[in-house]
Design a protein around this motif. Sequence first.
Motif, PDB file in Angstrom:
ATOM      1  N   PRO A 220       0.802  -1.229   0.000  1.00  0.00           N
ATOM      2  CA  PRO A 220       0.000   0.000   0.000  1.00  0.00           C
ATOM      3  C   PRO A 220       0.833   1.277   0.000  1.00  0.00           C
ATOM      4  CG  PRO A 220      -0.882  -1.579   1.584  1.00  0.00           C
ATOM      5  CD  PRO A 220       0.426  -2.130   1.111  1.00  0.00           C
ATOM      6  N   LEU A 221       2.095   1.175   0.439  1.00  0.00           N
ATOM      7  CA  LEU A 221       2.936   2.368   0.496  1.00  0.00           C
ATOM      8  C   LEU A 221       3.518   2.744  -0.861  1.00  0.00           C
ATOM      9  CD1 LEU A 221       4.922   1.743   3.817  1.00  0.00           C
ATOM     10  CD2 LEU A 221       2.795   3.033   3.465  1.00  0.00           C
ATOM     11  N   LEU A 222       3.437   1.846  -1.828  1.00  0.00           N
ATOM     12  CA  LEU A 222       3.988   2.141  -3.148  1.00  0.00           C
ATOM     13  C   LEU A 222       3.228   3.285  -3.837  1.00  0.00           C
ATOM     14  CD1 LEU A 222       6.285   1.114  -4.983  1.00  0.00           C
ATOM     15  CD2 LEU A 222       4.613  -0.382  -6.082  1.00  0.00           C
ATOM     16  N   PRO A 223       1.888   3.231  -3.937  1.00  0.00           N
ATOM     17  CA  PRO A 223       1.167   4.381  -4.482  1.00  0.00           C
ATOM     18  C   PRO A 223       1.329   5.636  -3.619  1.00  0.00           C
ATOM     19  CG  PRO A 223      -0.220   2.429  -4.530  1.00  0.00           C
ATOM     20  CD  PRO A 223       0.976   2.090  -3.691  1.00  0.00           C
ATOM     21  N   LEU A 224       1.441   5.442  -2.297  1.00  0.00           N
ATOM     22  CA  LEU A 224       1.631   6.594  -1.418  1.00  0.00           C
ATOM     23  C   LEU A 224       2.950   7.299  -1.736  1.00  0.00           C
ATOM     24  CD1 LEU A 224       0.804   8.350   0.984  1.00  0.00           C
ATOM     25  CD2 LEU A 224       1.910   6.662   2.491  1.00  0.00           C
ATOM     26  N   ALA A 225       4.009   6.522  -1.902  1.00  0.00           N
ATOM     27  CA  ALA A 225       5.302   7.101  -2.263  1.00  0.00           C
ATOM     28  C   ALA A 225       5.224   7.819  -3.605  1.00  0.00           C
ATOM     29  CB  ALA A 225       6.372   6.011  -2.304  1.00  0.00           C
ATOM     30  N   LEU A 230       5.140  12.899  -6.488  1.00  0.00           N
ATOM     31  CA  LEU A 230       4.409  13.700  -7.462  1.00  0.00           C
ATOM     32  C   LEU A 230       4.066  15.075  -6.894  1.00  0.00           C
ATOM     33  CD1 LEU A 230       2.996  13.734 -10.251  1.00  0.00           C
ATOM     34  CD2 LEU A 230       0.943  12.867  -9.104  1.00  0.00           C
ATOM     35  N   TYR A 231       3.610  15.109  -5.670  1.00  0.00           N
ATOM     36  CA  TYR A 231       3.262  16.382  -5.028  1.00  0.00           C
ATOM     37  C   TYR A 231       4.477  17.298  -4.947  1.00  0.00           C
ATOM     38  CZ  TYR A 231       1.464  19.636  -1.504  1.00  0.00           C
ATOM     39  OH  TYR A 231       1.058  20.763  -0.827  1.00  0.00           O
ATOM     40  N   GLY A 249      -3.693   9.060 -10.420  1.00  0.00           N
ATOM     41  CA  GLY A 249      -4.554   8.030  -9.848  1.00  0.00           C
ATOM     42  C   GLY A 249      -5.214   7.189 -10.916  1.00  0.00           C
ATOM     43  N   ALA A 250      -5.653   7.829 -12.014  1.00  0.00           N
ATOM     44  CA  ALA A 250      -6.294   7.090 -13.110  1.00  0.00           C
ATOM     45  C   ALA A 250      -5.303   6.175 -13.812  1.00  0.00           C
ATOM     46  CB  ALA A 250      -6.907   8.077 -14.103  1.00  0.00           C
ATOM     47  N   VAL A 251      -4.082   6.651 -14.032  1.00  0.00           N
ATOM     48  CA  VAL A 251      -3.063   5.815 -14.681  1.00  0.00           C
ATOM     49  C   VAL A 251      -2.674   4.653 -13.773  1.00  0.00           C
ATOM     50  CG1 VAL A 251      -0.685   5.778 -15.528  1.00  0.00           C
ATOM     51  CG2 VAL A 251      -2.195   7.686 -16.119  1.00  0.00           C
ATOM     52  N   VAL A 255      -2.690   0.697 -15.002  1.00  0.00           N
ATOM     53  CA  VAL A 255      -1.478  -0.107 -15.235  1.00  0.00           C
ATOM     54  C   VAL A 255      -1.191  -1.076 -14.105  1.00  0.00           C
ATOM     55  CG1 VAL A 255      -0.463   1.696 -16.669  1.00  0.00           C
ATOM     56  CG2 VAL A 255       0.072   1.634 -14.225  1.00  0.00           C
ATOM     57  N   SER A 256      -1.741  -0.807 -12.907  1.00  0.00           N
ATOM     58  CA  SER A 256      -1.439  -1.683 -11.773  1.00  0.00           C
ATOM     59  C   SER A 256      -2.657  -1.815 -10.864  1.00  0.00           C
ATOM     60  CB  SER A 256      -0.246  -1.111 -10.986  1.00  0.00           C
ATOM     61  OG  SER A 256       0.103  -1.960  -9.914  1.00  0.00           O
ATOM     62  N   PRO A 257      -3.668  -2.566 -11.298  1.00  0.00           N
ATOM     63  CA  PRO A 257      -4.877  -2.716 -10.476  1.00  0.00           C
ATOM     64  C   PRO A 257      -4.595  -3.309  -9.104  1.00  0.00           C
ATOM     65  CG  PRO A 257      -5.227  -3.547 -12.710  1.00  0.00           C
ATOM     66  CD  PRO A 257      -3.768  -3.289 -12.573  1.00  0.00           C
ATOM     67  N   GLU A 258      -3.577  -4.185  -9.015  1.00  0.00           N
ATOM     68  CA  GLU A 258      -3.264  -4.799  -7.726  1.00  0.00           C
ATOM     69  C   GLU A 258      -2.738  -3.756  -6.733  1.00  0.00           C
ATOM     70  OE1 GLU A 258       0.294  -5.077 -10.407  1.00  0.00           O
ATOM     71  OE2 GLU A 258      -1.855  -5.518 -10.567  1.00  0.00           O
ATOM     72  N   SER A 259      -1.968  -2.792  -7.218  1.00  0.00           N
ATOM     73  CA  SER A 259      -1.481  -1.725  -6.334  1.00  0.00           C
ATOM     74  C   SER A 259      -2.626  -0.841  -5.871  1.00  0.00           C
ATOM     75  CB  SER A 259      -0.431  -0.880  -7.053  1.00  0.00           C
ATOM     76  OG  SER A 259       0.729  -1.626  -7.316  1.00  0.00           O
ATOM     77  N   GLN A 260      -3.543  -0.551  -6.782  1.00  0.00           N
ATOM     78  CA  GLN A 260      -4.691   0.270  -6.417  1.00  0.00           C
ATOM     79  C   GLN A 260      -5.545  -0.416  -5.364  1.00  0.00           C
ATOM     80  OE1 GLN A 260      -8.106  -0.446  -7.305  1.00  0.00           O
ATOM     81  NE2 GLN A 260      -8.918   1.443  -6.409  1.00  0.00           N
ATOM     82  N   LYS A 261      -5.742  -1.715  -5.521  1.00  0.00           N
ATOM     83  CA  LYS A 261      -6.553  -2.460  -4.558  1.00  0.00           C
ATOM     84  C   LYS A 261      -5.904  -2.474  -3.188  1.00  0.00           C
ATOM     85  CE  LYS A 261      -8.966  -6.874  -3.964  1.00  0.00           C
ATOM     86  NZ  LYS A 261      -9.218  -8.211  -4.546  1.00  0.00           N
ATOM     87  N   ALA A 262      -4.576  -2.627  -3.157  1.00  0.00           N
ATOM     88  CA  ALA A 262      -3.862  -2.636  -1.885  1.00  0.00           C
ATOM     89  C   ALA A 262      -3.870  -1.264  -1.229  1.00  0.00           C
ATOM     90  CB  ALA A 262      -2.425  -3.103  -2.105  1.00  0.00           C
ATOM     91  N   PHE A 263      -3.838  -0.217  -2.042  1.00  0.00           N
ATOM     92  CA  PHE A 263      -3.736   1.147  -1.528  1.00  0.00           C
ATOM     93  C   PHE A 263      -5.076   1.723  -1.106  1.00  0.00           C
ATOM     94  CE2 PHE A 263      -3.963   5.728  -2.728  1.00  0.00           C
ATOM     95  CZ  PHE A 263      -3.135   6.242  -1.740  1.00  0.00           C
ATOM     96  N   GLU A 264      -6.170   1.198  -1.623  1.00  0.00           N
ATOM     97  CA  GLU A 264      -7.473   1.832  -1.446  1.00  0.00           C
ATOM     98  C   GLU A 264      -7.851   2.098   0.009  1.00  0.00           C
ATOM     99  OE1 GLU A 264     -11.975   1.616  -3.273  1.00  0.00           O
ATOM    100  OE2 GLU A 264     -10.654  -0.107  -3.474  1.00  0.00           O
ATOM    101  N   PRO A 265      -7.760   1.115   0.931  1.00  0.00           N
ATOM    102  CA  PRO A 265      -8.137   1.424   2.320  1.00  0.00           C
ATOM    103  C   PRO A 265      -7.284   2.525   2.937  1.00  0.00           C
ATOM    104  CG  PRO A 265      -8.007  -0.943   1.974  1.00  0.00           C
ATOM    105  CD  PRO A 265      -7.403  -0.311   0.762  1.00  0.00           C
ATOM    106  N   LEU A 266      -5.954   2.444   2.717  1.00  0.00           N
ATOM    107  CA  LEU A 266      -5.063   3.467   3.254  1.00  0.00           C
ATOM    108  C   LEU A 266      -5.327   4.821   2.605  1.00  0.00           C
ATOM    109  CD1 LEU A 266      -2.598   4.381   4.911  1.00  0.00           C
ATOM    110  CD2 LEU A 266      -1.145   3.594   3.019  1.00  0.00           C
ATOM    111  N   GLY A 267      -5.490   4.809   1.284  1.00  0.00           N
ATOM    112  CA  GLY A 267      -5.715   6.057   0.570  1.00  0.00           C
ATOM    113  C   GLY A 267      -6.981   6.760   1.006  1.00  0.00           C
ATOM    114  N   GLU A 268      -8.057   5.992   1.220  1.00  0.00           N
ATOM    115  CA  GLU A 268      -9.310   6.600   1.639  1.00  0.00           C
ATOM    116  C   GLU A 268      -9.172   7.255   3.018  1.00  0.00           C
ATOM    117  OE1 GLU A 268     -11.962   6.996  -0.049  1.00  0.00           O
ATOM    118  OE2 GLU A 268     -11.572   5.722  -1.772  1.00  0.00           O
ATOM    119  N   LEU A 269      -8.467   6.590   3.926  1.00  0.00           N
ATOM    120  CA  LEU A 269      -8.293   7.149   5.265  1.00  0.00           C
ATOM    121  C   LEU A 269      -7.418   8.399   5.246  1.00  0.00           C
ATOM    122  CD1 LEU A 269      -7.854   3.937   7.455  1.00  0.00           C
ATOM    123  CD2 LEU A 269      -9.785   5.515   7.433  1.00  0.00           C
ATOM    124  N   LEU A 270      -6.345   8.367   4.453  1.00  0.00           N
ATOM    125  CA  LEU A 270      -5.480   9.540   4.352  1.00  0.00           C
ATOM    126  C   LEU A 270      -6.224  10.722   3.753  1.00  0.00           C
ATOM    127  CD1 LEU A 270      -2.112   7.929   3.181  1.00  0.00           C
ATOM    128  CD2 LEU A 270      -2.647   8.866   5.435  1.00  0.00           C
TER     129      LEU A 270
END
Length: 414
Positions: A220-225, A230-231, A249-251, A255-270
Motif C-alpha cells: 500500500p505504500l507504493l502508491p503513497l510514495a 508527485l506532489y 490516480g487514473a493511470v 497499469v497496476s490494479p493490484e497496487s490500487q486495490k492494496a492502496f485503497e483502504p489506506l488512501g481513503e483514510l489519508l
Amino acid sequence: MVLVAVFGAALLVAVLLSGLAARTVLSTSLLFLVGGALVSDGFLGLIHISPESEIVSVTADLALFAVLFTDGTHVSFGKLRANWRDPARALGLGMPLACVGMALITHYLVGLDWTTSFLVGAVLAPTDPVFASAIVGRKEVPARLRELLNVESGINDGLALPVVLVLIAAAGPTAAGAEASYGSIALELGLGLAFGVLLPLLVNGLVRFRLLGAEPKLQPLLPLATGVILYAACHLTHANPYLAAFSAGAVLVAVSPESQKAFEPLGELLAELAKFAALLVFGALLTPQLFGDLSVGGYVAVVLAIVLIRPMSLLLSLWGARISRREKLVAAWFGPKGFASVVYGLLVLQAGIPQGQEAYTLIAVCIAFSIIAHSSTDVPIARLFHVDDLVGAGGDHSPRGIPRTAEALPHARP
C-alpha cells in the motif's frame, strides 16, 4: 499545538458519532467546519488563523491533492469509454453555464465588475462530491450517476484552474500580466499532465524488475510514495498538482490494479484525514465578521448559486441524456463547492486585485452554505434508491467515510 489538540478532539467526536451520521442528516464534515469556527477568534479564540496564514493554503492544497489522487484511482477507463457522454455534457456545457450564471448574479446582485464576477463564477464552478459521499459511495446508487459525479468533480478542478489564473491576471492593475500568463498556465497544465502520466508508469516499470518488488504488507505504500514524489515534483517545478493528482490516480489503476486495490483502504483514510484537517482550518476562517461583511445581495447570490445556478446548468446540459429523471435531479442538486473552490478563493484573496476581498467573502460564505446544504441531505436522498450496503475496499465504510463494523452500526433503512 492547540490546533493539533482541537483536531484530535474533533476526530474522536467524529468517529464516535459516525454511526449516528450514517443514519441521519448529521455530517462529520459539518462537525469539523463548526468545530473550526467555534475555536477561532470569532468565538472561543483558542486558535488565531487568517486567510493569509500559510497553514490555510497548505492544508487546503494537500487535501485537494489527496482527494483528487484517490478519486483518480476510482476511474475505470472501460466504463468511462462506455459512458463518456454524460460527464462530457456536464463538463463541456454544464460547467460553463454555471460559471456564466454565477457571474451574472454576482455582477447584478453584489456589484462586482464583470472580470471579477466571472472570476467568482470560475472559482465556484468546480464541484466536490466528497461532501455527498452517501451518493457516490453506495453501490445501489446507479453506476452512471456515481460515474458522472466522480468524473465531473475530478476533472473540473483542473479545467477551472487556467480560467481562474487568467481572470486573476486580467482583474489586476494592468492587462499585461494576463497576456504574459497564458504561456505559463499552459506550461503548468502540460507539466502536471505529463508528471501524472509518466511517474506512475515509471514506478510500475521499476516494480517489474526481477530484483525489485514490494513486500505484501508494504505494497500500500507504493502508491503513497508515488503520490508524495508527485506532489513535491509539481510544487518544485510549478506544475499543476491537481491535474497531476487525478491523472496519476487514473493511470495507476489502469497499469497496476493490484497496487490500487492494496492502496485503497489506506488512501481513503489519508484523504479523509486531509479533508477533515482542511475543513477545521477553513472553519476557523468563518468568523462573524466574515458573514457580516457580505451584503444582502451577496446572500441572495449564495442561495441562488446553490439552489438555482448549479441545478439548472446541469439539467440543461443533460437535456436528452439517457438517464432517468431522478438521476438527473440528484446529479443537479449535488454540486457542492469543495477544496478546489477553497484553494482558488485563497488565490483570489492573495492576488491583491482591487475587489479581491469582496470576491473572497462571497466565495467563502458560498462554500460554507454549500457544505451545510449538501452534506446534510446526501443520506436522505440516497435512501430514495433503497440503499443499504456501502461501497468500500477491505470492509464496510460509512457514507461519510468513517470505517465501521457491521456490529457497531446497523444498516440504514430506506
